[in-house]
Design a protein around this motif. Structure first.
Motif, mmCIF file in Angstrom:
data_model
loop_
_atom_site.group_PDB
_atom_site.id
_atom_site.type_symbol
_atom_site.label_atom_id
_atom_site.label_comp_id
_atom_site.label_asym_id
_atom_site.label_seq_id
_atom_site.Cartn_x
_atom_site.Cartn_y
_atom_site.Cartn_z
ATOM 1 N N PRO A 147 0.814 -1.231 -0.150
ATOM 2 C CA PRO A 147 -0.006 0.054 0.044
ATOM 3 C C PRO A 147 0.774 1.284 0.019
ATOM 4 C CG PRO A 147 -0.884 -1.544 1.650
ATOM 5 C CD PRO A 147 0.554 -2.282 1.058
ATOM 6 N N ILE A 148 0.397 2.385 -0.808
ATOM 7 C CA ILE A 148 0.900 3.637 -0.660
ATOM 8 C C ILE A 148 -0.094 4.669 -0.672
ATOM 9 C CG2 ILE A 148 1.046 3.567 -3.357
ATOM 10 C CD1 ILE A 148 3.703 5.423 -2.869
ATOM 11 N N LYS A 149 0.146 5.594 0.342
ATOM 12 C CA LYS A 149 -0.666 6.911 0.332
ATOM 13 C C LYS A 149 -0.239 7.932 -0.502
ATOM 14 C CE LYS A 149 -3.409 9.477 3.820
ATOM 15 N NZ LYS A 149 -3.719 9.890 5.058
ATOM 16 N N VAL A 150 -0.825 8.594 -1.016
ATOM 17 C CA VAL A 150 -0.663 9.976 -1.940
ATOM 18 C C VAL A 150 -1.719 11.001 -1.494
ATOM 19 C CG1 VAL A 150 -0.521 10.752 -4.192
ATOM 20 C CG2 VAL A 150 -0.390 8.239 -3.928
ATOM 21 N N GLU A 151 -0.685 12.168 -1.201
ATOM 22 C CA GLU A 151 -1.641 13.342 -0.728
ATOM 23 C C GLU A 151 -0.993 14.588 -1.757
ATOM 24 O OE1 GLU A 151 -2.441 13.216 3.913
ATOM 25 O OE2 GLU A 151 -0.476 12.560 3.291
ATOM 26 N N VAL A 152 -2.020 15.301 -1.972
ATOM 27 C CA VAL A 152 -1.421 16.570 -3.029
ATOM 28 C C VAL A 152 -1.757 17.772 -2.448
ATOM 29 C CG1 VAL A 152 -1.380 17.387 -5.464
ATOM 30 C CG2 VAL A 152 -1.785 14.864 -4.960
ATOM 31 N N PHE A 153 -0.887 18.771 -2.062
ATOM 32 C CA PHE A 153 -1.219 19.981 -1.362
ATOM 33 C C PHE A 153 -1.024 21.179 -2.532
ATOM 34 C CE2 PHE A 153 0.242 16.907 1.477
ATOM 35 C CZ PHE A 153 -0.415 17.038 2.768
ATOM 36 N N ARG A 154 -1.664 22.178 -2.109
ATOM 37 C CA ARG A 154 -1.405 23.544 -2.883
ATOM 38 C C ARG A 154 0.217 23.918 -2.580
ATOM 39 N NH1 ARG A 154 -5.392 23.403 -6.426
ATOM 40 N NH2 ARG A 154 -7.282 23.294 -5.362
ATOM 41 N N ALA A 155 0.797 24.510 -3.762
ATOM 42 C CA ALA A 155 2.052 24.714 -3.732
ATOM 43 C C ALA A 155 2.563 25.886 -2.326
ATOM 44 C CB ALA A 155 2.568 25.505 -4.796
ATOM 45 N N ASP A 156 1.663 26.395 -2.021
ATOM 46 C CA ASP A 156 1.780 27.593 -1.020
ATOM 47 C C ASP A 156 2.179 26.684 0.284
ATOM 48 O OD1 ASP A 156 1.694 29.212 1.283
ATOM 49 O OD2 ASP A 156 -0.234 30.120 0.597
ATOM 50 N N PRO A 157 3.300 26.926 0.784
ATOM 51 C CA PRO A 157 3.949 26.120 2.008
ATOM 52 C C PRO A 157 2.852 26.154 3.268
ATOM 53 C CG PRO A 157 5.836 27.335 1.166
ATOM 54 C CD PRO A 157 4.330 27.944 0.312
ATOM 55 N N ARG A 161 -3.553 21.142 4.209
ATOM 56 C CA ARG A 161 -4.561 20.094 4.002
ATOM 57 C C ARG A 161 -4.391 19.853 2.525
ATOM 58 N NH1 ARG A 161 -9.826 22.309 7.592
ATOM 59 N NH2 ARG A 161 -9.204 21.656 9.656
ATOM 60 N N PRO A 162 -4.440 18.457 2.318
ATOM 61 C CA PRO A 162 -4.415 18.118 0.829
ATOM 62 C C PRO A 162 -5.844 18.551 0.102
ATOM 63 C CG PRO A 162 -4.564 16.040 2.064
ATOM 64 C CD PRO A 162 -4.378 17.197 3.295
ATOM 65 N N PHE A 163 -5.736 18.736 -1.156
ATOM 66 C CA PHE A 163 -6.937 18.660 -1.927
ATOM 67 C C PHE A 163 -7.184 17.419 -2.462
ATOM 68 C CE2 PHE A 163 -3.541 20.442 -4.899
ATOM 69 C CZ PHE A 163 -3.984 20.001 -5.966
ATOM 70 N N PHE A 164 -6.184 16.463 -2.484
ATOM 71 C CA PHE A 164 -6.563 15.238 -3.169
ATOM 72 C C PHE A 164 -5.724 14.178 -2.372
ATOM 73 C CE2 PHE A 164 -5.449 11.621 -5.551
ATOM 74 C CZ PHE A 164 -6.379 11.259 -6.273
ATOM 75 N N SER A 165 -6.296 12.948 -1.987
ATOM 76 C CA SER A 165 -5.684 12.032 -1.291
ATOM 77 C C SER A 165 -6.423 10.600 -1.715
ATOM 78 C CB SER A 165 -5.742 12.268 0.150
ATOM 79 O OG SER A 165 -6.826 12.194 0.650
ATOM 80 N N ALA A 166 -5.317 9.757 -1.791
ATOM 81 C CA ALA A 166 -5.995 8.153 -2.091
ATOM 82 C C ALA A 166 -4.713 7.421 -1.583
ATOM 83 C CB ALA A 166 -5.864 8.054 -3.649
ATOM 84 N N TRP A 229 -6.938 -1.822 -5.253
ATOM 85 C CA TRP A 229 -8.236 -0.976 -4.810
ATOM 86 C C TRP A 229 -7.684 0.179 -4.171
ATOM 87 C CZ3 TRP A 229 -12.918 -2.552 -5.092
ATOM 88 C CH2 TRP A 229 -13.431 -3.821 -5.254
ATOM 89 N N ILE A 230 -8.766 1.218 -4.651
ATOM 90 C CA ILE A 230 -8.266 2.565 -4.332
ATOM 91 C C ILE A 230 -9.265 3.204 -3.101
ATOM 92 C CG2 ILE A 230 -7.838 5.102 -5.085
ATOM 93 C CD1 ILE A 230 -7.195 3.721 -7.758
ATOM 94 N N ASP A 231 -8.700 3.635 -1.867
ATOM 95 C CA ASP A 231 -9.495 4.070 -0.970
ATOM 96 C C ASP A 231 -9.362 5.532 -1.248
ATOM 97 O OD1 ASP A 231 -10.819 5.169 1.288
ATOM 98 O OD2 ASP A 231 -9.210 4.109 2.695
ATOM 99 N N MET A 232 -10.575 6.373 -1.528
ATOM 100 C CA MET A 232 -10.788 7.670 -1.911
ATOM 101 C C MET A 232 -11.294 8.536 -0.732
ATOM 102 S SD MET A 232 -9.516 7.913 -4.796
ATOM 103 C CE MET A 232 -9.972 9.817 -4.934
ATOM 104 N N LYS A 233 -11.189 7.958 0.547
ATOM 105 C CA LYS A 233 -11.272 8.815 1.683
ATOM 106 C C LYS A 233 -10.652 9.896 1.922
ATOM 107 C CE LYS A 233 -13.558 9.242 5.730
ATOM 108 N NZ LYS A 233 -14.997 9.844 6.025
ATOM 109 N N GLN A 234 -11.142 11.119 1.871
ATOM 110 C CA GLN A 234 -10.262 12.122 1.850
ATOM 111 C C GLN A 234 -9.910 12.684 3.651
ATOM 112 O OE1 GLN A 234 -9.196 13.831 -1.485
ATOM 113 N NE2 GLN A 234 -9.835 11.762 -1.396
#
Length: 293
Positions: A147-157, A161-166, A229-234
């Protein structure tokens, strides 16, 4: 845990097409009906969302649903170096030509990357609306068997809070198989993407704007794809059921839709989805066709 950094770069090198890239690709696919509402705040970056030349239904065509994708890509080789990417292709759009004819093409509405050189060249070459973001992978190394978790954040440091995670869970008991995006044509699904002109951002020499429509034909291939399987819980606790979503309606009115909210990223989306990993994939991006709409 590791967060890919957004590097301050200037005097960026030009990298004209064609491009040949290698990557590991995580793919979430979904389907929406023609009557579905497009959640604008999810599929567009704010820059393109507020540019009618890119996101207005009147100027760029009506969203008609169909097969869509969200892709997390970790490029290991490219003309502009290594980088991470989140790309959203929500489905198809009807474009009305000058003669009244209708075309139906796919479109990348939002794409976020971890470095500026690919951002500038992607916008310049293919009208791909790349914007900067920060990517966090847990664990940080490439994972295709665990398993691997991916989180994507706005560029502003300051964005915490990620705007996308899976969270991606490989299915170990299923065999691997070859895959090519060209096979979708046998199902009657076009893999051409038609991109409207892009707005100019800040700084203008990097977040470049464009003037013409461009059509391109990306080809993704791999010898070892596997189901996941992809868990889309944000992770964002503010996105709860019942908050609603901003949507695209006739005349481009942006309205609040009551009902299911953003808890699983897309309004109304269930938490668990079948997806796919493409290991050691190749991506080809050729010279685009300039289209006068």
């Amino acid at each position: 845990m590791a967060i890919s950094t957004v590097l301050p770069e200037r005097s960026l090198p030009l990298a004209p097409p064609p491009w040949a890239l290698k990557a590991t690709v995580y793919v979430l696919s979904f389907y929406h009906s023609a009557s579905s509402t497009l959640p604008l705040d999810i599929v567009y970056d704010p820059l393109e969302l507020h540019a009618p030349s890119f996101s207005s239904e009147k100027e760029t065509g009506k969203y008609v649903g169909g097969l869509g994708f969200a892709q997390i890509v970790r490029y290991t080789e490219s003309p502009v170096g290594t980088y991470d990417e989140l790309a959203i292709l929500p489905g198809f759009f009807h474009i009305v030509g000058p003669d009244g004819s209708k075309k139906k093409d796919s479109r990348i509405t939002g794409i976020w990357v971890s470095q500026e050189t690919t951002l500038m060249n992607g916008r310049r070459n293919w009208n791909i609306p790349k914007n900067l973001a920060r990517f966090k992978f847990t664990p940080p190394e490439l994972a295709t068997t665990s398993p691997i978790k991916v989180e994507v954040f706005r560029a502003d440091p300051s964005s915490t809070r990620p705007f996308f995670s899976a969270t991606i869970h490989p299915i170990s008991y299923l065999p691997t198989f070859p895959m090519s995006s060209t096979w979708l044509s046998y199902l009657g699904i076009s893999t051409f993407i038609l991109q409207p002109p892009l707005p100019e951002g800040d700084p203008a020499d990097i977040v470049v704007g464009t003037k013409d429509w461009k059509r391109s034909y990306p080809i993704l291939k791999c010898k070892r794809a596997k189901m996941v399987w992809i868990d889309m819980k944000q992770a964002d606790e503010d996105r709860k059921r019942g908050e609603g979503a901003v949507g695209q309606q006739e005349g481009d009115a942006m309205v609040k839709k009551e009902g299911k909210g953003y808890e699983n990223w897309w309004p109304g989306m269930r938490r668990w989805h079948l997806g796919m990993i493409c290991e050691n994939a190749t991506l080809e991006l050729g010279e685009p066709e300039v289209v006068k709409e």
